[in-house]
Design an enzyme around this catalytic site. Structure first.
Site, PDB file in Angstrom:
ATOM      1  N   CYS A  33       0.745  -2.009  15.521  1.00  0.00           N
ATOM      2  CA  CYS A  33       0.857  -1.650  14.098  1.00  0.00           C
ATOM      3  C   CYS A  33       0.321  -2.789  13.225  1.00  0.00           C
ATOM      4  O   CYS A  33       0.743  -3.938  13.361  1.00  0.00           O
ATOM      5  CB  CYS A  33       2.325  -1.381  13.774  1.00  0.00           C
TER       6      CYS A  33
ATOM      7  N   CYS B 282      -1.025   6.270   9.722  1.00  0.00           N
ATOM      8  CA  CYS B 282       0.145   5.567  10.259  1.00  0.00           C
ATOM      9  C   CYS B 282      -0.267   4.268  10.913  1.00  0.00           C
ATOM     10  O   CYS B 282      -1.172   4.243  11.748  1.00  0.00           O
ATOM     11  CB  CYS B 282       0.803   6.397  11.347  1.00  0.00           C
TER      12      CYS B 282
ATOM     13  N   CYS C 255       3.554   8.621   0.952  1.00  0.00           N
ATOM     14  CA  CYS C 255       4.044   7.768   2.034  1.00  0.00           C
ATOM     15  C   CYS C 255       4.323   6.394   1.428  1.00  0.00           C
ATOM     16  O   CYS C 255       3.393   5.718   0.995  1.00  0.00           O
ATOM     17  CB  CYS C 255       2.964   7.710   3.112  1.00  0.00           C
TER      18      CYS C 255
ATOM     19  N   ASN D 223      -3.804   5.246  15.875  1.00  0.00           N
ATOM     20  CA  ASN D 223      -4.855   4.990  14.888  1.00  0.00           C
ATOM     21  C   ASN D 223      -5.352   3.567  15.105  1.00  0.00           C
ATOM     22  O   ASN D 223      -4.558   2.673  15.375  1.00  0.00           O
ATOM     23  CB  ASN D 223      -4.292   5.152  13.469  1.00  0.00           C
TER      24      ASN D 223
ATOM     25  N   GLU E 148       0.836  -1.195   0.000  1.00  0.00           N
ATOM     26  CA  GLU E 148       0.000   0.000   0.000  1.00  0.00           C
ATOM     27  C   GLU E 148       0.877   1.254   0.000  1.00  0.00           C
ATOM     28  O   GLU E 148       1.945   1.277   0.604  1.00  0.00           O
ATOM     29  CB  GLU E 148      -0.918   0.000   1.219  1.00  0.00           C
TER      30      GLU E 148
ATOM     31  N   CYS F 117       6.383  -6.531   7.938  1.00  0.00           N
ATOM     32  CA  CYS F 117       7.503  -5.943   8.674  1.00  0.00           C
ATOM     33  C   CYS F 117       7.996  -6.935   9.721  1.00  0.00           C
ATOM     34  O   CYS F 117       7.178  -7.571  10.398  1.00  0.00           O
ATOM     35  CB  CYS F 117       7.062  -4.649   9.359  1.00  0.00           C
TER      36      CYS F 117
ATOM     37  N   CYS G  46       5.793  -4.569  15.936  1.00  0.00           N
ATOM     38  CA  CYS G  46       5.205  -3.650  16.933  1.00  0.00           C
ATOM     39  C   CYS G  46       3.734  -4.038  17.154  1.00  0.00           C
ATOM     40  O   CYS G  46       2.992  -4.265  16.193  1.00  0.00           O
ATOM     41  CB  CYS G  46       5.308  -2.207  16.459  1.00  0.00           C
TER      42      CYS G  46
HETATM   43  N1  SAH Z   1       8.898   1.143  10.443  1.00  0.00           N
HETATM   44  C1  SAH Z   1       9.085   2.538  10.546  1.00  0.00           C
HETATM   45  C2  SAH Z   1       8.298   3.333   9.545  1.00  0.00           C
HETATM   46  C3  SAH Z   1       6.885   2.908   9.267  1.00  0.00           C
HETATM   47  S1  SAH Z   1       5.736   3.137  10.589  1.00  0.00           S
HETATM   48  C4  SAH Z   1       8.802   3.014  11.966  1.00  0.00           C
HETATM   49  O1  SAH Z   1       8.251   2.254  12.751  1.00  0.00           O
HETATM   50  O2  SAH Z   1       9.172   4.138  12.260  1.00  0.00           O
HETATM   51  C5  SAH Z   1       5.503   4.887  10.578  1.00  0.00           C
HETATM   52  C6  SAH Z   1       5.025   5.461  11.893  1.00  0.00           C
HETATM   53  O3  SAH Z   1       3.705   4.995  12.216  1.00  0.00           O
HETATM   54  C7  SAH Z   1       5.903   5.044  13.061  1.00  0.00           C
HETATM   55  O4  SAH Z   1       6.212   6.143  13.868  1.00  0.00           O
HETATM   56  C8  SAH Z   1       4.994   4.071  13.801  1.00  0.00           C
HETATM   57  O5  SAH Z   1       5.318   3.986  15.147  1.00  0.00           O
HETATM   58  C9  SAH Z   1       3.644   4.674  13.585  1.00  0.00           C
HETATM   59  N2  SAH Z   1       2.539   3.759  13.853  1.00  0.00           N
HETATM   60  C10 SAH Z   1       2.496   2.417  13.692  1.00  0.00           C
HETATM   61  N3  SAH Z   1       1.293   1.925  14.033  1.00  0.00           N
HETATM   62  C11 SAH Z   1       0.545   2.990  14.421  1.00  0.00           C
HETATM   63  C12 SAH Z   1      -0.806   3.150  14.854  1.00  0.00           C
HETATM   64  N4  SAH Z   1      -1.640   2.106  14.944  1.00  0.00           N
HETATM   65  N5  SAH Z   1      -1.220   4.387  15.160  1.00  0.00           N
HETATM   66  C13 SAH Z   1      -0.395   5.455  15.044  1.00  0.00           C
HETATM   67  N6  SAH Z   1       0.868   5.374  14.612  1.00  0.00           N
HETATM   68  C14 SAH Z   1       1.339   4.154  14.317  1.00  0.00           C
HETATM   69 FE1  SF4 Z   2       7.316  -2.218  11.408  1.00  0.00          FE
HETATM   70 FE2  SF4 Z   2       4.992  -1.127  12.044  1.00  0.00          FE
HETATM   71 FE3  SF4 Z   2       6.903  -1.324  13.893  1.00  0.00          FE
HETATM   72 FE4  SF4 Z   2       7.201   0.433  11.861  1.00  0.00          FE
HETATM   73  S1  SF4 Z   2       5.643   0.484  13.463  1.00  0.00           S
HETATM   74  S2  SF4 Z   2       8.720  -1.023  12.672  1.00  0.00           S
HETATM   75  S3  SF4 Z   2       6.157  -0.713  10.202  1.00  0.00           S
HETATM   76  S4  SF4 Z   2       5.868  -3.040  12.887  1.00  0.00           S
END
Ligand code: SAH
Ligand code: SF4
Length: 350
Positions: free
Chosen positions: A125, A341, A111, A299, A92, A118, A122
């Site tokens: 996420c 995000c 973006c 989010n 995406e 990934c 996390c």
């Molecule tokens: N992997 C990288 C970049 C992609 S994620 C990283 O983690 O930085 C981009 C941003 O979205 C990161 O700051 C991540 O912490 C945030 N993010 C991930 N899941 C989210 C969620 N459910 N709500 C808000 N931000 C989120």
């Molecule tokens: Fe990977 Fe999502 Fe963690 Fe970014 S926030 S490192 S995309 S698992």
């Protein structure tokens, strides 16, 4: 097969010479690739047909991607597309537009994704929860930007900014990410300003140190999410036992080498990392370092976590500010189309 969209300008110079062509053909080729959106080598009308044949003969190609799905937010300012490169590569990409009250062209930020899924896992996420499938190649990262560039060109608009905040961890796919940045910023290729690019990382230390040594003026954001290791490891299970300190030290080294300040991203999760005590601990960690914190109220994803009430977000921000830490709250974009995000995932759609 070698995709022409992964060939850097210097390599293109060597390639045309190898094919027995004058060097200016490299510029014609780059111009056609980055400004005319050809789908096949045969559409490269700017170069002679004998050269097109020689490229095909030498196994060069132009990758094919197709739009498998598109959704646009109610206000029309956020567009999420599902791009298909091949049977196992769906990702995406999101376009976010911001209009100034003074009129004029909008800021158009793409973006991009760097991986399918990934490996960092996390817990809050959606991409992390789908697991890791594969790294994207540089040409697949470039294609995401060109896709929207082409779309915007039809309305006399263009891509102004780029964030590596889509699916995946860019610094865990370092070489291909950097190659894509070089292609997208080289004046002979796509030509986007380096300062208009932000790479976001969950904290790959070697990647941060290597990035500091590149001759690139891109911005760096580190996703911190917690001021101590106990809390951080609950949210980022792959983080090492000293990740907060290590990240903080890496950010200092990065600043020392590049002179560029880092932004710390902090996803605020209700009842998990949003207490006043946690805010004070974070302020204490970061104060006096010129750090900037960007709070991202969580989010929604399929997980059990919620975003805090607005007043809790503002209280958290105030504690950081009172503690001498510069802090902003991220403007929300595309939540209703799951384009914000952390909401990107593809296994349910494909
Ligand atoms: N992997 C990288 C970049 C992609 S994620 C990283 O983690 O930085 C981009 C941003 O979205 C990161 O700051 C991540 O912490 C945030 N993010 C991930 N899941 C989210 C969620 N459910 N709500 C808000 N931000 C989120
Ligand atoms: Fe990977 Fe999502 Fe963690 Fe970014 S926030 S490192 S995309 S698992």
């Amino acid at each position: 097969m070698i995709d022409l969209y992964r060939v850097l300008p210097d390599e293109m110079d060597e390639l045309v010479v190898k094919l027995g062509q004058p060097r200016y053909r490299a510029d014609q080729l780059l111009q056609a690739l980055y400004h005319n959106s050809p789908n096949t080598i045969s559409e490269l009308n700017q170069i002679p047909s004998s050269m097109r044949d020689a490229l095909v003969e030498a196994n060069y190609t132009i990758g094919s991607q197709s739009e498998a799905n598109r959704i646009v937010s109610d206000d029309g300012k956020t567009t999420k597309i599902l791009l298909k490169f091949d049977e196992d590569t769906f990702i995406e990409t999101v376009l976010m537009q911001y209009y100034s009250s003074q009129g004029g062209h909008p800021r158009s930020t793409v973006c991009v994704s760097t991986q399918v899924g990934c490996p960092m896992g996390c817990v809050f996420c959606a991409t992390g929860q789908m697991g890791f499938k594969k790294n994207l190649r540089a040409e697949e990262i470039v294609a995401q930007v060109l896709y929207f560039a082409h779309h915007l060109q039809q309305r006399q608009e263009h891509v102004t900014n780029l964030v590596f905040m889509g699916m995946g961890e860019p610094l865990a796919n370092y070489e291909e990410t950097i190659r894509a940045v070089r292609l997208l910023t080289h004046p002979r290729a796509f030509g986007l300003g380096q300062r208009n690019i932000t790479i976001s990382t969950v904290g790959v230390i070697s990647g941060i140190d290597n990035l500091a040594k590149e001759d690139l003026q891109v911005k760096l954001a580190i996703s911190l999410h917690a001021p101590n290791d106990e809390l951080r490891r609950k949210l980022v299970p792959t983080a090492g036992p000293n990740s907060v300190k290590e990240l903080f030290m890496a950010s200092k080294r990065y600043f020392k080498t590049t002179g560029r300040r880092i932004t710390f991203e902090y996803a605020l999760i209700d009842g998990v990392n949003d207490s006043t005590k946690t805010a004070a601990e974070l302020a204490n960690l970061l104060k006096g370092n010129g750090a900037h914190v960007n709070l991202i109220p969580l989010n929604p994803t399929a997980g059990q976590f919620q975003r805090p009430a607005r007043k809790r977000v503002l209280a958290f921000q105030q504690i950081l500010r009172d503690g001498g830490v510069n802090c902003t709250v991220r403007v929300e974009k595309g939540v209703e189309i799951s384009a914000a995000c952390g909401q990107l995932r593809t296994d349910t759609i494909t």
